[in-house]
Design a protein around this motif. Sequence first.
Motif, PDB file in Angstrom:
ATOM      1  N   PRO A  41       0.816  -1.230   0.000  1.00 64.68           N
ATOM      2  CA  PRO A  41       0.000   0.000   0.000  1.00 64.68           C
ATOM      3  C   PRO A  41       0.847   1.276   0.000  1.00 64.68           C
ATOM      4  N   LEU A  42       1.996   1.222   0.642  1.00 63.04           N
ATOM      5  CA  LEU A  42       2.875   2.386   0.632  1.00 63.04           C
ATOM      6  C   LEU A  42       3.367   2.674  -0.783  1.00 63.04           C
ATOM      7  N   LEU A  43       3.757   1.638  -1.498  1.00 67.65           N
ATOM      8  CA  LEU A  43       4.191   1.810  -2.889  1.00 67.65           C
ATOM      9  C   LEU A  43       3.038   2.245  -3.789  1.00 67.65           C
ATOM     10  N   LEU A  44       1.845   1.704  -3.562  1.00 68.98           N
ATOM     11  CA  LEU A  44       0.679   2.125  -4.341  1.00 68.98           C
ATOM     12  C   LEU A  44       0.333   3.594  -4.082  1.00 68.98           C
ATOM     13  N   GLY A  45       0.480   4.031  -2.837  1.00 72.08           N
ATOM     14  CA  GLY A  45       0.240   5.437  -2.516  1.00 72.08           C
ATOM     15  C   GLY A  45       1.251   6.354  -3.166  1.00 72.08           C
ATOM     16  N   ILE A  46       2.522   5.945  -3.137  1.00 75.39           N
ATOM     17  CA  ILE A  46       3.563   6.744  -3.786  1.00 75.39           C
ATOM     18  C   ILE A  46       3.331   6.794  -5.295  1.00 75.39           C
ATOM     19  N   ALA A  47       2.946   5.661  -5.891  1.00 74.56           N
ATOM     20  CA  ALA A  47       2.665   5.637  -7.333  1.00 74.56           C
ATOM     21  C   ALA A  47       1.460   6.515  -7.664  1.00 74.56           C
ATOM     22  N   CYS A  48       0.474   6.530  -6.787  1.00 73.53           N
ATOM     23  CA  CYS A  48      -0.712   7.365  -7.004  1.00 73.53           C
ATOM     24  C   CYS A  48      -0.333   8.842  -6.997  1.00 73.53           C
ATOM     25  N   ILE A  49       0.440   9.250  -6.010  1.00 78.53           N
ATOM     26  CA  ILE A  49       0.846  10.654  -5.919  1.00 78.53           C
ATOM     27  C   ILE A  49       1.733  11.031  -7.100  1.00 78.53           C
ATOM     28  N   ALA A  50       2.704  10.178  -7.419  1.00 84.95           N
ATOM     29  CA  ALA A  50       3.621  10.476  -8.529  1.00 84.95           C
ATOM     30  C   ALA A  50       2.868  10.548  -9.855  1.00 84.95           C
ATOM     31  N   GLY A  51       1.947   9.620 -10.074  1.00 82.59           N
ATOM     32  CA  GLY A  51       1.162   9.629 -11.309  1.00 82.59           C
ATOM     33  C   GLY A  51       0.265  10.848 -11.410  1.00 82.59           C
ATOM     34  N   ALA A  52      -0.358  11.223 -10.298  1.00 81.43           N
ATOM     35  CA  ALA A  52      -1.238  12.395 -10.315  1.00 81.43           C
ATOM     36  C   ALA A  52      -0.445  13.675 -10.566  1.00 81.43           C
ATOM     37  N   VAL A  53       0.715  13.788  -9.936  1.00 76.61           N
ATOM     38  CA  VAL A  53       1.540  14.983 -10.144  1.00 76.61           C
ATOM     39  C   VAL A  53       2.042  15.038 -11.584  1.00 76.61           C
ATOM     40  N   LYS A  54       2.440  13.906 -12.135  1.00 74.74           N
ATOM     41  CA  LYS A  54       2.902  13.872 -13.526  1.00 74.74           C
ATOM     42  C   LYS A  54       1.770  14.254 -14.479  1.00 74.74           C
ATOM     43  N   LEU A  55       0.582  13.693 -14.258  1.00 76.15           N
ATOM     44  CA  LEU A  55      -0.554  14.046 -15.106  1.00 76.15           C
ATOM     45  C   LEU A  55      -0.914  15.520 -14.973  1.00 76.15           C
ATOM     46  N   TYR A  56      -0.830  16.048 -13.752  1.00 71.47           N
ATOM     47  CA  TYR A  56      -1.136  17.464 -13.550  1.00 71.47           C
ATOM     48  C   TYR A  56      -0.126  18.350 -14.274  1.00 71.47           C
ATOM     49  N   SER A  57       1.147  17.932 -14.283  1.00 71.83           N
ATOM     50  CA  SER A  57       2.147  18.742 -14.981  1.00 71.83           C
ATOM     51  C   SER A  57       1.918  18.725 -16.495  1.00 71.83           C
ATOM     52  N   LEU A  58       1.337  17.638 -17.002  1.00 66.35           N
ATOM     53  CA  LEU A  58       1.032  17.570 -18.432  1.00 66.35           C
ATOM     54  C   LEU A  58      -0.258  18.300 -18.793  1.00 66.35           C
ATOM     55  N   ARG A  59      -1.275  18.164 -17.945  1.00 62.05           N
ATOM     56  CA  ARG A  59      -2.597  18.750 -18.234  1.00 62.05           C
ATOM     57  C   ARG A  59      -3.177  19.427 -16.984  1.00 62.05           C
ATOM     58  N   PRO A  60      -2.687  20.587 -16.605  1.00 56.71           N
ATOM     59  CA  PRO A  60      -3.222  21.261 -15.416  1.00 56.71           C
ATOM     60  C   PRO A  60      -4.681  21.683 -15.564  1.00 56.71           C
ATOM     61  N   ASP A  61      -5.168  21.781 -16.787  1.00 57.00           N
ATOM     62  CA  ASP A  61      -6.566  22.138 -16.991  1.00 57.00           C
ATOM     63  C   ASP A  61      -7.511  20.993 -16.641  1.00 57.00           C
ATOM     64  N   ARG A  62      -7.002  19.803 -16.484  1.00 59.60           N
ATOM     65  CA  ARG A  62      -7.807  18.636 -16.118  1.00 59.60           C
ATOM     66  C   ARG A  62      -7.587  18.219 -14.664  1.00 59.60           C
ATOM     67  N   ALA A  63      -7.404  19.193 -13.779  1.00 57.20           N
ATOM     68  CA  ALA A  63      -7.071  18.909 -12.383  1.00 57.20           C
ATOM     69  C   ALA A  63      -8.168  18.111 -11.678  1.00 57.20           C
ATOM     70  N   PHE A  64      -9.419  18.442 -11.921  1.00 56.21           N
ATOM     71  CA  PHE A  64     -10.507  17.735 -11.239  1.00 56.21           C
ATOM     72  C   PHE A  64     -10.634  16.287 -11.720  1.00 56.21           C
ATOM     73  N   ALA A  65     -10.416  16.054 -12.995  1.00 58.33           N
ATOM     74  CA  ALA A  65     -10.453  14.678 -13.504  1.00 58.33           C
ATOM     75  C   ALA A  65      -9.304  13.864 -12.919  1.00 58.33           C
ATOM     76  N   ILE A  66      -8.138  14.467 -12.815  1.00 54.32           N
ATOM     77  CA  ILE A  66      -6.990  13.771 -12.236  1.00 54.32           C
ATOM     78  C   ILE A  66      -7.245  13.491 -10.757  1.00 54.32           C
TER      79      ILE A  66
END
Length: 133
Positions: A41-66
């Motif tokens: 679960p710790l690794l899944l949480g880190i992957a979730c945060i890292a993936g969300a931050v990466k997606l936000y850096s690519l598409r900040p206009d889709r923050a609510f979907a992310i």
Amino acid sequence: MKDSLSKKWFLWLTLAVTAIGVAWIIIAGIVRNSFWLTAIPLLLGIACIAGAVKLYSLRPDRAFAILGMTVLWCIVTNFVFANLLSLSIPGELSDVNAPFLAARLTMLNIQIGFLSSVGFMFIIMDLTGGRRN
């Protein structure tokens, strides 16, 4: 960009959702003295945060979907681990009433299902642009 979340708020919300979503599983792993129940679960949480931050850096206009996908990621993680943990309880406790545990597991799954609507709400809100027509 006016309707989107700022990066600061997005990071705080992502950290809060993920921490709330996986904290109890990590604590259960520590209590059970299980390395895998703590590490996965710790690794899944880190992957979730890292993936969300990466997606936000690519598409900040889709923050609510992310953010909605982050909620759904944590919901699926909770669903899997809650069911795994509750199914291992009868083997550890010999004098527990099995129908009582089945009813508690059913209620937990229903609550997790209702919480998933929050994630879907964020995604729909982002796709519709927040319009209420």
